[in-house]
Each structure stands twice: as C-alpha cells, then as structure tokens.
Design a protein around this motif. Structure first.
Motif, PDB file in Angstrom:
ATOM      1  N   LYS A  87       1.469   4.269  -2.873  1.00 27.81           N
ATOM      2  CA  LYS A  87       1.013   5.503  -2.541  1.00 27.81           C
ATOM      3  C   LYS A  87       2.104   6.578  -2.965  1.00 27.81           C
ATOM      4  O   LYS A  87       2.077   7.673  -3.338  1.00 27.81           O
ATOM      5  CB  LYS A  87       0.356   5.577  -0.899  1.00 27.81           C
ATOM      6  CG  LYS A  87       0.316   7.083  -0.524  1.00 27.81           C
ATOM      7  CD  LYS A  87      -0.507   6.992   0.893  1.00 27.81           C
ATOM      8  CE  LYS A  87      -0.960   8.415   1.111  1.00 27.81           C
ATOM      9  NZ  LYS A  87      -1.700   8.514   2.440  1.00 27.81           N
ATOM     10  N   THR A  88       3.420   6.134  -2.374  1.00 28.07           N
ATOM     11  CA  THR A  88       4.588   6.672  -2.797  1.00 28.07           C
ATOM     12  C   THR A  88       4.694   7.142  -4.285  1.00 28.07           C
ATOM     13  O   THR A  88       4.973   8.015  -4.867  1.00 28.07           O
ATOM     14  CB  THR A  88       5.827   6.060  -2.088  1.00 28.07           C
ATOM     15  OG1 THR A  88       5.734   5.978  -0.667  1.00 28.07           O
ATOM     16  CG2 THR A  88       7.050   7.027  -2.528  1.00 28.07           C
ATOM     17  N   SER A 138      -7.714   8.909  -1.498  1.00 28.07           N
ATOM     18  CA  SER A 138      -8.013   7.680  -1.213  1.00 28.07           C
ATOM     19  C   SER A 138      -7.107   6.669  -2.036  1.00 28.07           C
ATOM     20  O   SER A 138      -7.003   6.946  -2.899  1.00 28.07           O
ATOM     21  CB  SER A 138      -9.568   7.169  -1.019  1.00 28.07           C
ATOM     22  OG  SER A 138      -9.953   7.101  -2.223  1.00 28.07           O
ATOM     23  N   LEU A 139      -6.793   5.539  -1.424  1.00 31.05           N
ATOM     24  CA  LEU A 139      -6.131   4.479  -2.220  1.00 31.05           C
ATOM     25  C   LEU A 139      -6.749   2.961  -1.793  1.00 31.05           C
ATOM     26  O   LEU A 139      -6.586   2.967  -0.547  1.00 31.05           O
ATOM     27  CB  LEU A 139      -4.573   4.512  -1.777  1.00 31.05           C
ATOM     28  CG  LEU A 139      -3.638   3.716  -2.774  1.00 31.05           C
ATOM     29  CD1 LEU A 139      -2.378   4.226  -3.113  1.00 31.05           C
ATOM     30  CD2 LEU A 139      -3.425   2.327  -2.312  1.00 31.05           C
ATOM     31  N   LYS A 140      -6.853   2.330  -2.915  1.00 30.65           N
ATOM     32  CA  LYS A 140      -7.223   1.152  -2.444  1.00 30.65           C
ATOM     33  C   LYS A 140      -6.561  -0.100  -3.302  1.00 30.65           C
ATOM     34  O   LYS A 140      -6.628   0.077  -4.529  1.00 30.65           O
ATOM     35  CB  LYS A 140      -8.825   0.828  -2.767  1.00 30.65           C
ATOM     36  CG  LYS A 140      -9.829   1.742  -1.984  1.00 30.65           C
ATOM     37  CD  LYS A 140     -11.427   1.586  -2.881  1.00 30.65           C
ATOM     38  CE  LYS A 140     -12.044   2.789  -2.274  1.00 30.65           C
ATOM     39  NZ  LYS A 140     -13.185   3.241  -2.744  1.00 30.65           N
ATOM     40  N   VAL A 147      -7.035   4.546  -7.139  1.00 27.46           N
ATOM     41  CA  VAL A 147      -6.264   5.713  -6.480  1.00 27.46           C
ATOM     42  C   VAL A 147      -7.222   7.002  -6.985  1.00 27.46           C
ATOM     43  O   VAL A 147      -7.575   7.211  -8.041  1.00 27.46           O
ATOM     44  CB  VAL A 147      -4.907   6.008  -6.800  1.00 27.46           C
ATOM     45  CG1 VAL A 147      -4.414   7.577  -6.192  1.00 27.46           C
ATOM     46  CG2 VAL A 147      -3.998   5.053  -6.728  1.00 27.46           C
ATOM     47  N   TYR A 161       0.933  -1.152   0.029  1.00 30.71           N
ATOM     48  CA  TYR A 161       0.115   0.234   0.023  1.00 30.71           C
ATOM     49  C   TYR A 161       0.772   1.274  -0.015  1.00 30.71           C
ATOM     50  O   TYR A 161       0.527   2.199  -0.719  1.00 30.71           O
ATOM     51  CB  TYR A 161      -0.764  -0.047   1.465  1.00 30.71           C
ATOM     52  CG  TYR A 161      -1.941   1.161   1.410  1.00 30.71           C
ATOM     53  CD1 TYR A 161      -2.979   1.318   1.044  1.00 30.71           C
ATOM     54  CD2 TYR A 161      -1.213   2.259   2.362  1.00 30.71           C
ATOM     55  CE1 TYR A 161      -3.741   2.365   0.921  1.00 30.71           C
ATOM     56  CE2 TYR A 161      -1.854   3.482   2.286  1.00 30.71           C
ATOM     57  CZ  TYR A 161      -3.123   3.663   2.109  1.00 30.71           C
ATOM     58  OH  TYR A 161      -3.888   4.745   2.206  1.00 30.71           O
ATOM     59  N   HIS A 162       1.972   1.171   1.000  1.00 34.68           N
ATOM     60  CA  HIS A 162       2.837   2.472   1.082  1.00 34.68           C
ATOM     61  C   HIS A 162       3.640   2.768  -0.168  1.00 34.68           C
ATOM     62  O   HIS A 162       3.750   3.956  -0.582  1.00 34.68           O
ATOM     63  CB  HIS A 162       3.585   2.346   2.142  1.00 34.68           C
ATOM     64  CG  HIS A 162       2.916   2.333   3.432  1.00 34.68           C
ATOM     65  ND1 HIS A 162       2.129   3.548   3.936  1.00 34.68           N
ATOM     66  CD2 HIS A 162       2.530   1.413   4.542  1.00 34.68           C
ATOM     67  CE1 HIS A 162       1.523   3.080   5.089  1.00 34.68           C
ATOM     68  NE2 HIS A 162       1.786   1.969   5.410  1.00 34.68           N
ATOM     69  N   GLU A 197      -2.258  15.515  -4.487  1.00 29.66           N
ATOM     70  CA  GLU A 197      -2.836  14.965  -3.109  1.00 29.66           C
ATOM     71  C   GLU A 197      -3.755  13.763  -3.288  1.00 29.66           C
ATOM     72  O   GLU A 197      -4.720  13.687  -3.877  1.00 29.66           O
ATOM     73  CB  GLU A 197      -3.418  16.136  -2.498  1.00 29.66           C
ATOM     74  CG  GLU A 197      -3.793  15.848  -1.280  1.00 29.66           C
ATOM     75  CD  GLU A 197      -4.138  16.802  -0.172  1.00 29.66           C
ATOM     76  OE1 GLU A 197      -4.918  16.480   0.793  1.00 29.66           O
ATOM     77  OE2 GLU A 197      -3.863  18.031  -0.469  1.00 29.66           O
ATOM     78  N   ILE A 198      -3.438  12.414  -2.661  1.00 28.92           N
ATOM     79  CA  ILE A 198      -4.346  11.171  -2.573  1.00 28.92           C
ATOM     80  C   ILE A 198      -5.293  11.467  -1.584  1.00 28.92           C
ATOM     81  O   ILE A 198      -5.067  11.569  -0.545  1.00 28.92           O
ATOM     82  CB  ILE A 198      -3.368  10.039  -2.554  1.00 28.92           C
ATOM     83  CG1 ILE A 198      -2.319  10.118  -3.691  1.00 28.92           C
ATOM     84  CG2 ILE A 198      -4.399   8.944  -2.503  1.00 28.92           C
ATOM     85  CD1 ILE A 198      -1.512   9.055  -3.584  1.00 28.92           C
ATOM     86  N   SER A 207       2.300   9.485  -5.332  1.00 25.34           N
ATOM     87  CA  SER A 207       2.159  10.916  -4.378  1.00 25.34           C
ATOM     88  C   SER A 207       2.787  12.191  -5.332  1.00 25.34           C
ATOM     89  O   SER A 207       2.308  13.180  -5.004  1.00 25.34           O
ATOM     90  CB  SER A 207       3.085  10.801  -3.308  1.00 25.34           C
ATOM     91  OG  SER A 207       4.204  10.592  -3.505  1.00 25.34           O
TER      92      SER A 207
END
Length: 109
Positions: free
Chosen positions: A46-47, A57-59, A75, A42-43, A54-55, A50
């Motif tokens: 997201k990185t 939400s992320l699934k 995302v 997940y991280h 600006e995110i 990014s």
C-alpha cells in the motif's frame, strides 16, 4: 521515384498506426501486480503504490491453507489516471524482486 513514394507511404502508415495503438490504453482503474516478494506485507504494498493516488482497495492474494502470499495482487485506484501512474512502476524493485505492473483484466461475472 515509385520506390521512394512507396517508402514514404509505408512510414506514414507505420507512424499512424503506432500512434493510434498507443493511445488505446485500457480504461481500467485496477492494476495487477505480479512477481511480488513473498515477504512483502499488505502495508508495504500500500505504501509503495500510495504515491500514485488514492487507493480504493488492495488485495494481496494468499494461499488459503498456509496464509502465505502467492506473489501477486491487485490495486484498485479511484481513477484511471492514477492506475496509469502505477503501471509506470512496472519493473521497479520491491524488496528482492522486480515487480510486474499491468492493467488488470476485467473480470467476467
């Protein structure tokens, strides 16, 4: 002369329609990510996204029984402009795979 005129008209119409269709990008601030390596966290995801903005939400979709990633996710960004930046990452390498990034289809309620 008639042949040349027809050729010019066809090129004009072709250019007209190709420009209008490319400007009709989906107005959606959520993107679908496919072909994600099963080891991507997940991280990490997201990185990776990014830098686009600006995110919100992320699934990262996982199997309910095993907890293992299914290799796709979503995302959601704050703006459509940020989502367009993310779509430009389509085909880039993330770990061992080239990811697929497209605008997410609107979900029907």
């Amino acid at each position: 002369i008639l042949h040349n005129l027809l050729f010019i008209m066809l090129n004009f119409l072709k250019n007209l329609f190709s420009k209008s269709s490319s400007s009709k990008l989906p107005q959606n601030n959520e993107v679908y990510i496919g072909n994600i390596d099963y080891r991507v966290s997940y991280h990490e995801l997201k990185t990776f996204f990014s830098n686009c903005g600006e995110i919100e939400s992320l699934k990262l979709i996982k199997d309910a029984q095993t907890g293992r990633s299914k290799g796709f996710g979503f995302v959601k960004f704050n703006t459509v402009k940020e989502a367009r930046k993310a779509v430009k990452l389509n085909g880039l390498q993330l770990k061992s795979r080239k990811i697929l990034v497209t605008f997410a289809k609107k979900r029907e309620q």
